[in-house]
Design a protein around this motif. Sequence first.
Motif, short mmCIF file in Angstrom:
data_model
loop_
_atom_site.label_atom_id
_atom_site.label_comp_id
_atom_site.label_asym_id
_atom_site.label_seq_id
_atom_site.Cartn_x
_atom_site.Cartn_y
_atom_site.Cartn_z
N ALA A 180 49.34 -25.05 -6.21
CA ALA A 180 48.18 -25.62 -5.53
C ALA A 180 47.98 -25.07 -4.01
CB ALA A 180 48.25 -27.12 -5.36
N ILE A 181 49.30 -25.11 -3.47
CA ILE A 181 49.42 -24.38 -2.10
C ILE A 181 48.65 -23.02 -1.90
CG2 ILE A 181 50.68 -23.90 0.25
CD1 ILE A 181 52.18 -26.84 -0.80
N GLY A 182 49.28 -22.16 -2.77
CA GLY A 182 48.68 -20.99 -2.79
C GLY A 182 47.30 -20.81 -3.14
N LYS A 183 46.75 -21.44 -4.10
CA LYS A 183 45.10 -21.61 -4.30
C LYS A 183 44.48 -22.02 -3.25
CE LYS A 183 42.40 -23.36 -8.16
NZ LYS A 183 41.28 -23.84 -7.49
N ALA A 184 44.99 -22.62 -2.41
CA ALA A 184 44.13 -23.21 -1.30
C ALA A 184 44.36 -22.11 -0.23
CB ALA A 184 45.10 -24.31 -0.70
N LEU A 185 45.45 -21.42 -0.02
CA LEU A 185 45.51 -20.42 0.97
C LEU A 185 44.47 -19.17 0.48
CD1 LEU A 185 49.16 -20.02 1.18
CD2 LEU A 185 47.65 -21.15 2.89
N ALA A 210 47.01 -19.06 11.08
CA ALA A 210 48.01 -19.30 9.79
C ALA A 210 49.31 -18.94 10.34
CB ALA A 210 47.50 -18.03 9.05
N PRO A 211 50.22 -19.55 9.83
CA PRO A 211 51.74 -19.29 10.06
C PRO A 211 52.10 -18.08 9.23
CG PRO A 211 51.68 -21.11 8.31
CD PRO A 211 50.17 -20.71 8.80
N ASP A 212 53.25 -17.51 9.62
CA ASP A 212 53.77 -16.32 8.88
C ASP A 212 54.22 -16.56 7.54
OD1 ASP A 212 53.48 -14.10 10.91
OD2 ASP A 212 54.60 -15.97 11.92
N HIS A 213 54.95 -17.71 7.23
CA HIS A 213 55.59 -18.03 6.14
C HIS A 213 55.42 -19.69 5.64
CE1 HIS A 213 58.00 -14.47 5.76
NE2 HIS A 213 58.05 -14.58 7.14
N ILE A 214 54.98 -19.95 4.49
CA ILE A 214 55.17 -21.32 3.89
C ILE A 214 56.26 -21.40 3.07
CG2 ILE A 214 53.96 -23.08 3.01
CD1 ILE A 214 51.42 -22.03 4.12
N LYS A 244 46.01 -29.18 -3.02
CA LYS A 244 45.58 -28.02 -2.21
C LYS A 244 45.44 -28.47 -0.74
CE LYS A 244 41.57 -26.83 -3.61
NZ LYS A 244 40.37 -26.02 -4.33
N THR A 245 45.18 -29.82 -0.75
CA THR A 245 44.71 -30.22 0.62
C THR A 245 45.84 -30.40 1.48
OG1 THR A 245 45.06 -32.45 -0.08
CG2 THR A 245 42.99 -31.61 -0.21
N ALA A 246 47.24 -30.01 1.17
CA ALA A 246 48.03 -30.17 2.10
C ALA A 246 48.07 -29.04 2.91
CB ALA A 246 49.46 -30.23 1.23
N ALA A 247 47.60 -27.91 2.32
CA ALA A 247 47.55 -26.44 2.97
C ALA A 247 46.54 -26.65 3.91
CB ALA A 247 47.53 -25.47 1.84
N ILE A 248 45.36 -27.26 3.46
CA ILE A 248 44.17 -27.25 4.32
C ILE A 248 44.28 -28.02 5.60
CG2 ILE A 248 41.48 -27.62 4.31
CD1 ILE A 248 41.82 -27.59 1.38
N GLU A 249 44.87 -29.35 5.41
CA GLU A 249 45.30 -29.98 6.58
C GLU A 249 46.53 -29.41 7.24
OE1 GLU A 249 45.76 -34.65 6.14
OE2 GLU A 249 47.86 -33.90 6.17
N LEU A 250 47.26 -28.66 6.82
CA LEU A 250 48.40 -27.72 7.76
C LEU A 250 47.63 -27.06 8.65
CD1 LEU A 250 51.28 -26.73 8.39
CD2 LEU A 250 50.79 -25.23 6.29
N LEU A 251 46.78 -25.98 7.98
CA LEU A 251 45.92 -25.09 8.60
C LEU A 251 45.09 -25.75 10.01
CD1 LEU A 251 46.12 -21.99 8.65
CD2 LEU A 251 47.08 -23.21 6.46
N GLU A 252 44.45 -27.11 9.53
CA GLU A 252 43.74 -27.88 10.59
C GLU A 252 44.87 -28.26 11.45
OE1 GLU A 252 42.47 -31.81 10.18
OE2 GLU A 252 40.50 -31.05 10.07
#
Length: 451
Positions: free
Chosen positions: A262-267, A246-250, A232-240
Motif C-alpha cells: 500500500a505504501i509503495g503504491k501510494a509513493l 520525500a525522505p530518502d528511506h521509508i 496508502k494514506t499513511a504515505a500521503i499524510e507522511l509526505l504532507e
Amino acid sequence: MDSAVKTVVGLRCINCGATPDSAGENFRCRSCGDLLEFVFPSWKADPESLKSLWLHRRQSAGQRPCQRLDQSGVWRFRELLPHIPAEHVVTMAEGNTPLYHLQRCARATGVENLFAKHQGMNPTGSFKDTGMTVAASAAHQGGFRWAACASTGNTSASMAAYAARGNLRSLVLIPEGKISWGKLSQSLDYGALTCQLRTDFDGCVRILNELVQRKPVYLLNSVNPYRIEGQKTAAIELLEQLDWEAPDHIIVPGGNLGNSSAIGKALVEMRELKLISRLPKLSIIQAEGANPFYRSVHEFGGKKLEPMAAETLATAIRIGNPASWKKALRVLQATGGQVEQVSEVEIAEAKAEIGADGVGCEPASAVTLAGLKKLRASGFVKPGEMVVLILTGHLLKDPDFTIKFHRGELFAGTTEESRAILTKPLQRPPVVLEADLGAVIAALDSVERNS
Ligand code: F0G
C-alpha cells in the motif's frame, strides 16, 4: 474545490492484467487466481490544488457527513481512493497520526534525520484502521451483514470495531495462543464472534478462504484491495507532514505484505501525480523466524515464494505464506528498496530503544529500527539521509512482551538467552519496596550513582 482531480477507478489483476467489473468473494482474478488492485487510468490532477484542498480539509469542524470525512486522515485524501458515497462511509477519524523525531535512536544509529510515523496512534491502536475504514465502508455499501477476517490480532481488532460502527456483525479467526491478550480483548469488547483456531495464521486464512465461498460474508483481509487503498494514506499524510519533500528511506515491517504494497503504491501514484518529484526507497524488514519474503528475494531472486512454518515473538508478523508478496516485490523494484531480516534479540533491543525515546511500539513495529541498523551497517542507508520508520502498532498492544523483556524473562531458557545479555542495559525492571521514604530515596540514589 472537490473537482481538483477527476477519478475513474477500475480493478486489474496484478498478474494477467484482466480488468473485471467487480471483485469476487475472495478478491482474486477469475482467470488466473492472482490478486486484484485498483487502478486510476484517467487521473488528471493539479498537484498544488490537491495539496491545498487536503490542507484546508484538515481544519474542518462539525458533524455533517462531509465534515466527518474531512476530519478523517484517510477520507481527507479521497481523490486518491475509490469513491464510496458518504452515507456508507464508516469512519472513526482514523489516520491523522503523528510524526516523531527519534532523538536517541538517531544518535544510536548515526542517522540524525530519523523519524517515526506512528500508525499505532489510530483508533484501535494499529495501522489497520486506515484500510479498514475503506473496506468496511465498501462492505456497508454492498449491503453485507457479516464481515470476516483471519488475523494475528490487529486486523481483527480493527475489523471488529469498524463492523460495530457500521452495524455489521463480525467473525474473527485467530491462531489459538499466538496473539496478544490486548488484541484479543479488543475483538471481544467490540462484539465480534471470535474463534481461536488450533492452527497458525496461515491455517486461519485457509479456512476463511473456504468459508467465503460458502457463506455471504465479506472478506476483510488485506487481499481486499479496498484495504490497500486506505492504507496508502499513511504515505500521503507522511509526505504532507514533510511538506512534500520525500525522505530518502521509508522502512516498514513485512508480514502478509499488504502494508508495504500500500505504501509503495501510494509513493508511485504520488510521483505520477507530481505531488512528489522523487521516490523514497521503501525497505521491508522481516523477523528471521518468519522470513519467507526475505528468502524469496535473496535465494530465489523474487521468482517464487516458498511458504514456511513461521515462528517469532513478534506475533503480529508470524506469517509464513504472505498473500501480497508479488505486490511487495513490485514496490521494492519500483523504489529501489531492500528486504532485510532481524533476529528476536535485535527486535527486543530495538523495541526498548524506541521505548526509551518516549515513543514505544509493539514488537512487530520495532523490526524497522533493527532493520535500519543493518541497512546502515551495509552502507545502504547513509548518515546524512532522512529515514522514516513506520511504527505499525501501539506499545500497549502487547504489554506481556514488554514486561518480560524488562524483567529479563523474555529469552530465559531459550537458545537466545546468552545473546540477550546484550540487552541488559536497556532493561528497567520494576522495583518492589516497602512503603518507606528512605527506601525510595535509596533506590533513586542508586540509579543516580550508576548512570
Ligand atoms: N505490524 C503490525 C503491528 C501488524 O499487525 C502487522 C500485520 C504487520 C506489521 C505486518 O503488516 O501484514 O501488511 O505486512 N498484522 C496482520 C493482522 C497480519 O492480522 O493483524 P502486513
